[in-house]
Structures are given as C-alpha cells and as structure tokens.
Design a protein around this motif. Sequence first.
Motif, mmCIF file in Angstrom:
data_model
loop_
_atom_site.group_PDB
_atom_site.id
_atom_site.type_symbol
_atom_site.label_atom_id
_atom_site.label_comp_id
_atom_site.label_asym_id
_atom_site.label_seq_id
_atom_site.Cartn_x
_atom_site.Cartn_y
_atom_site.Cartn_z
ATOM 1 N N GLN A 130 0.844 -1.195 0.000
ATOM 2 C CA GLN A 130 0.000 0.000 0.000
ATOM 3 C C GLN A 130 0.881 1.248 0.000
ATOM 4 O O GLN A 130 1.901 1.299 0.693
ATOM 5 C CB GLN A 130 -0.924 0.023 1.226
ATOM 6 N N GLY A 132 0.907 5.591 0.345
ATOM 7 C CA GLY A 132 0.135 6.743 0.794
ATOM 8 C C GLY A 132 0.948 7.609 1.736
ATOM 9 O O GLY A 132 2.106 7.306 2.059
ATOM 10 N N LEU A 145 -3.121 7.869 3.842
ATOM 11 C CA LEU A 145 -4.008 8.500 2.865
ATOM 12 C C LEU A 145 -3.420 8.241 1.491
ATOM 13 O O LEU A 145 -2.329 8.706 1.170
ATOM 14 C CB LEU A 145 -4.144 10.004 3.121
ATOM 15 N N SER A 146 -4.130 7.476 0.657
ATOM 16 C CA SER A 146 -3.618 7.074 -0.652
ATOM 17 C C SER A 146 -3.610 8.258 -1.611
ATOM 18 O O SER A 146 -4.291 9.264 -1.380
ATOM 19 C CB SER A 146 -4.479 5.948 -1.231
ATOM 20 N N ASP A 148 -5.090 8.609 -4.327
ATOM 21 C CA ASP A 148 -6.433 8.881 -4.845
ATOM 22 C C ASP A 148 -7.430 9.163 -3.726
ATOM 23 O O ASP A 148 -8.631 8.987 -3.879
ATOM 24 C CB ASP A 148 -6.925 7.727 -5.724
ATOM 25 N N ASN A 149 -6.895 9.602 -2.564
ATOM 26 C CA ASN A 149 -7.716 10.114 -1.457
ATOM 27 C C ASN A 149 -8.568 9.026 -0.811
ATOM 28 O O ASN A 149 -9.756 9.214 -0.538
ATOM 29 C CB ASN A 149 -8.606 11.263 -1.933
ATOM 30 N N ARG A 150 -7.952 7.875 -0.520
ATOM 31 C CA ARG A 150 -8.604 6.815 0.241
ATOM 32 C C ARG A 150 -7.821 6.581 1.528
ATOM 33 O O ARG A 150 -6.598 6.582 1.527
ATOM 34 C CB ARG A 150 -8.665 5.514 -0.564
ATOM 35 N N LEU A 151 -8.548 6.396 2.626
ATOM 36 C CA LEU A 151 -7.906 6.096 3.898
ATOM 37 C C LEU A 151 -7.612 4.595 3.970
ATOM 38 O O LEU A 151 -8.494 3.767 3.749
ATOM 39 C CB LEU A 151 -8.792 6.509 5.069
ATOM 40 N N ILE A 152 -6.357 4.272 4.280
ATOM 41 C CA ILE A 152 -5.925 2.884 4.376
ATOM 42 C C ILE A 152 -5.474 2.640 5.808
ATOM 43 O O ILE A 152 -4.577 3.326 6.306
ATOM 44 C CB ILE A 152 -4.771 2.589 3.396
#
Length: 268
Positions: A130, A132, A145-146, A148-152
């Motif tokens: 992953q 981010g 925070l990836s 493309d604005n996704r929380l991992i």
Amino acid sequence: MPTETLDFWLQQLLRYGTRLLIALVLIVIGLQLARWTARAVGAALIARHIDRLLADFVRSSIVAVGIVVVVLASLQLAGIPTASFLAVLGTAGLAIGLALKDSLAQLASGVQLMVLRPFRAGDQVTVAGQEGHVQSVRLFQTVLLSPDNRLITLPNTLIVNQAIVNASRCDKRRIDVSLALSIDTPLPRVVEAIAPVLQRPPLLREPAPLVAASDLSDKGVQLMIQAWAPRQDLATARSALIEALQKALAEAGVRPLGPPAPPLPAHG
C-alpha cells in the motif's frame, strides 16, 4: 432500631461516605489533571519540532497511565485494599493477555514504530503493498491517505514485519528514463542532443546526470538516462524531462524504437 445501632451506622456512613466522596473528587480532579498534562506535554513536544505522531503517542500514553494511577489512589483512599485488587487484576490481566495476544502484539508494534520512527506524519511511504501519506500511528493501527484520497488502515504488526519504503526522507530523488534506439543510431549524436536537456531546472547538477548504454542486442541499443531532482518537484521534473527529450531527439533526427513485442507463448 436501638439508638446505639443507629449511631454506629451513622458513624460508618459518615466515615466511609466521606472517604468515598473524597475518592470521587480525586478521580475527577486526577483525570482532568492527566488530560491537562497530556495536552501540555504534547504542545511542548510540537513546539520543539518533535514529530506529531510521537507527540500524539506520548499524549495518549500519559492519559492511560494517569487513569490507572488515579483509580488506584482513589481505591486506596476509599479504604479498599489495593493489594488484593492488584493480585486479582494481575491474574485477570494474564488471562486477558493470553486471549488478546494478537492485540498486545499490535500494541508492541505501535510502540516499536514510535521508538524506531521509520516514518513521520506526512511522509509518503509504501508498506505491505500500500502507498500513501502517513496520517497517524495509533496504538494498534497506522492510517495512510492514498494518492487517490482513500484512507488505508494497516495493523501495526503488518508494518513492522515488512519492508518500509519511505519516499519522503531524502531531499533528492532520481529519475530513470530508458530509450530504445536502432542498432545503427550514432550514440555520440544522441548524447550531444540530450546533454543540454539534463542541465535544465528543476533538474540538479549534483549528483551529475548520467547517460550510458545499458544493453545491446540485434534489435537495437538501450540507452539509460538518469537525472536527479528535488523530491517535491519529482513528478513535474519527470514530465518536463520526457517532453524535452522527445523534442531534442526529434530535432536531432533520432527516432526511438517502440517497446519490444512480448514473447510468443510456448507450445507443446
């Protein structure tokens, strides 16, 4: 009810009721003091430019320790023997620890991340497949925070047990570009054409850029180009370099080859 019995119970109520009231007041004041101390220590750490992740971890640890100390002191003040309570708590803690060994491993990994500090808040990292920017390191989990604005959310044990690639720790990053040229392409002319391109900002002069033949086959010559740029300008520098190389090669009359065709599948 006889007067003596009533007086006895009133004395016991006054005695233990006063202790219980003082214990409750101690709990309220102690918890507020623990939170105030945690905020003050966190603010002092941030003011000294300590990493925010470490400051948050210290704050949460102070609150947790403060709660334990205040509760034990309140029980002692209320007349409840804490020795037997601690013995029972230790036995229960052992049983809970065996049942929650995975969670305790996560906690230990969180402490390890805080001590070793392989990354800081805001760093761009790649871990466990992953990528981010680090948002926070909690006691059990780390949040990224990836792009493309996704929380991992990753378990801390998964991070500790795998390689961590930190793309933000160094100020300079290298850009690698590969050119496939025909076998009869005059390499000195190509090098001369692209040399001025490698001197343009935001590319850096130190470390010096490199142009070298990296492979030779019957299909052509592989030319390797390496240039350095500031980390914060990496994406724009790479895009500008590719555009400038395309223009310089076109002006020099050099046409790069396309990517090699994939191998045919084996039969039989």
